[in-house]
Write a protein that holds these residues in place. Structure first.
Motif, short mmCIF file in Angstrom:
data_model
loop_
_atom_site.label_atom_id
_atom_site.label_comp_id
_atom_site.label_asym_id
_atom_site.label_seq_id
_atom_site.Cartn_x
_atom_site.Cartn_y
_atom_site.Cartn_z
N ASP A 56 0.80 -1.23 0.00
CA ASP A 56 0.00 0.00 0.00
C ASP A 56 0.83 1.28 0.00
OD1 ASP A 56 0.86 -0.39 2.63
OD2 ASP A 56 -1.08 0.09 3.54
N LYS A 57 1.85 1.34 0.85
CA LYS A 57 2.65 2.58 0.92
C LYS A 57 3.49 2.77 -0.34
CE LYS A 57 2.77 3.11 5.92
NZ LYS A 57 1.61 2.23 6.13
N PRO A 89 -7.11 2.20 1.94
CA PRO A 89 -7.00 2.96 3.18
C PRO A 89 -5.84 3.96 3.17
CG PRO A 89 -7.48 0.68 3.68
CD PRO A 89 -7.20 0.75 2.21
N GLU A 90 -4.69 3.53 2.66
CA GLU A 90 -3.54 4.44 2.59
C GLU A 90 -3.81 5.57 1.62
OE1 GLU A 90 0.25 6.08 3.22
OE2 GLU A 90 -0.96 4.67 4.39
N MET A 92 -6.79 6.78 0.70
CA MET A 92 -7.86 7.65 1.18
C MET A 92 -7.43 8.49 2.38
SD MET A 92 -9.85 7.00 -1.20
CE MET A 92 -11.24 8.05 -0.75
N ARG A 93 -6.33 8.14 3.02
CA ARG A 93 -5.78 9.04 4.06
C ARG A 93 -5.39 10.37 3.45
NH1 ARG A 93 -1.56 9.17 6.68
NH2 ARG A 93 -0.22 7.89 5.36
N HIS A 94 -4.97 10.33 2.18
CA HIS A 94 -4.51 11.54 1.49
C HIS A 94 -5.67 12.28 0.82
CE1 HIS A 94 -0.21 10.45 1.91
NE2 HIS A 94 -0.65 9.21 1.77
N PRO A 96 -9.39 11.91 1.49
CA PRO A 96 -10.49 11.25 2.21
C PRO A 96 -11.88 11.53 1.66
CG PRO A 96 -9.60 13.08 3.49
CD PRO A 96 -8.66 12.88 2.35
N TYR A 114 -12.41 -2.81 5.74
CA TYR A 114 -11.64 -1.66 6.23
C TYR A 114 -12.37 -0.83 7.28
CZ TYR A 114 -9.27 -3.10 2.00
OH TYR A 114 -8.64 -3.84 1.04
N GLN A 116 -14.44 1.59 7.17
CA GLN A 116 -14.39 3.02 6.90
C GLN A 116 -15.67 3.43 6.16
OE1 GLN A 116 -11.82 5.17 7.74
NE2 GLN A 116 -10.90 3.42 8.82
N TRP A 118 -16.37 5.68 3.77
CA TRP A 118 -15.89 6.60 2.74
C TRP A 118 -17.08 7.15 1.93
CZ3 TRP A 118 -12.21 2.04 1.92
CH2 TRP A 118 -11.04 2.23 2.66
#
Length: 396
Positions: A56-57, A89-90, A92-94, A96, A114, A116, A118
């Protein structure tokens, strides 16, 4: 950086050269795989799928080098399984608040994975997403191979983003079907179909016919795993139609497990008998304790008939064969014939147990199975040879 596959579409996926097992430990992937993700740039920008969560990262970092993440207008999730959606998830942290475009069932699976809430934008078959000069047209494909699965067609570029359909677990930096080894490609495509999509063959035919009825020109089929079909892309569609209709070749596959080689010797003599009766038929033997289960599945899928053998142990059959047959049963192959064999020393239930499993798995039992006491002697092996000859005639 990504790789441009058309004027407006860039490949931004992850190639996984190291992958050797998939779906936990359930599926062998000898040639690795890829998690295909596509960036569409028009007046609006859409990202189709992401990558497996373990990357993901890395995925988000490389995507941010390709485009300012804030310029992405839509994230399209064609399927909620972790290998496709894991980097969400990673990502959508950026961003959202960006909408995630998906099927109603995908909302359930994404929330389930997840947890979440969204900004989900639900679409169904026939719905479109206007990107400016081009549109994405959505086609739901439930049970190919999850209830949330969906395809998307890009007008203008005439690309079908087919999700799991038409894919392969096949790592290649070459990306396109005309640039890779054709034997490897179709071997992996067939393995993918036999082990993942075969239970849904009736749906495969129905969905393909539905898509073809739309009369949409297709210049490229871009799946979620493996290479992109750009040279005669409909060749894989035609293969799926062939594989989905009770596929079989002129092949008989013998699968067995053995303790003290008695059942192995029976298998080999049965194979000799088959070839004596029918020199044209392909015969393959697999000790399922020493062979890859998913590779055996492919051979069973290709076969018009199979023979399954095990000695009787503790009034049962050896667990490697039991597991192999359970896997085959779950895949619901149609139109295939079978029989059973095995050595025994005391109680001898093995052949009967195998026969019942084969019936439950949908095979037509064409002959009563053969069993031989202890280590087969010359007379017993002659009976196995004759059994093989008779089996070949019964399935011809």
């Amino acid at each position: 950086m990504g790789v441009k596959i058309s004027d407006s579409v860039t490949y931004v996926g992850k190639i996984d050269w190291e992958l050797r097992r998939f779906h936990g430990e359930e599926l062998s992937t000898h040639r690795g795989s890829s998690y295909n993700s596509y960036l569409i740039r028009d007046e609006k920008v859409a990202l189709i799928d992401t990558a497996w969560i373990k990357f993901d990262k890395e995925y988000v970092k490389k995507l941010s080098e390709e485009i300012d993440l804030n310029k992405i207008d839509y994230v399209v999730a064609l399927h909620g399984e972790i290998d496709h959606s894991g980097a969400l998830p990673e990502l959508m942290r950026h961003i959202p608040d960006k909408p995630i475009v998906c099927s109603a069932n995908a909302v359930k699976s994404l929330k389930g994975h997840y947890h979440q809430d969204w900004n989900f934008q639900v679409v169904k078959t026939g719905d479109t997403l206007d990107l400016g000069s081009k549109k994405l047209i959505f086609i739901e494909a439930p049970m190919l191979h999850w209830p949330d699965s969906m395809m998307a067609y890009l007008t203008g570029e005439e690309i079908l983003f087919s999700n799991d359909a038409f894919g392969q677990h096949y790592a290649s930096e070459s990306l396109f079907n005309d640039l890779v080894d054709q034997h490897e490609l179709f071997e992996e495509a067939l393995k993918y179909y036999a082990n993942i999509l075969a239970p849904f063959s009736a749906r495969v035919v129905k969905k393909i016919e539905e898509v073809l009825a739309l009369n949409l020109p297709v210049k490229m089929i871009a799946p979620s795993h493996g290479i992109i079909w750009r040279d005669n892309p409909l060749q894989i569609v035609n293969k799926y139609l062939e594989w989905a209709k009770d596929y079989k070749e002129n092949q008989i596959t013998i699968i067995y497990d053995t303790m003290w080689d008695g059942t192995r010797r029976m298998a080999e003599e049965i194979a000799r008998g088959i070839k004596a009766a029918d020199p044209e038929v392909t015969v393959k033997l697999y000790n399922c304790a020493r062979s890859d289960n998913n590779d055996i599945v492919v051979e069973v899928f290709r076969s018009k008939a199979i023979l399954a053998g095990s000695p009787t142990v503790n009034r049962n059959i050896l667990y490697n064969l039991a597991g192999q047959l359970d896997l085959i049963k779950s895949l619901q192959f149609k139109g295939k014939k079978a029989s059973a064999f095995g050595a025994y020393g005391w109680s001898g239930e093995g052949v009967k147990i195998i026969t019942e499993i084969l019936k439950e798995a949908g095979f037509e039992i064409v002959m009563e199975g053969i069993r031989e006491l202890w280590n087969p002697d010359d007379e017993a092996l002659k009976r196995c040879f004759e059994f093989g000859k008779n089996f070949a005639q019964a399935v011809k």
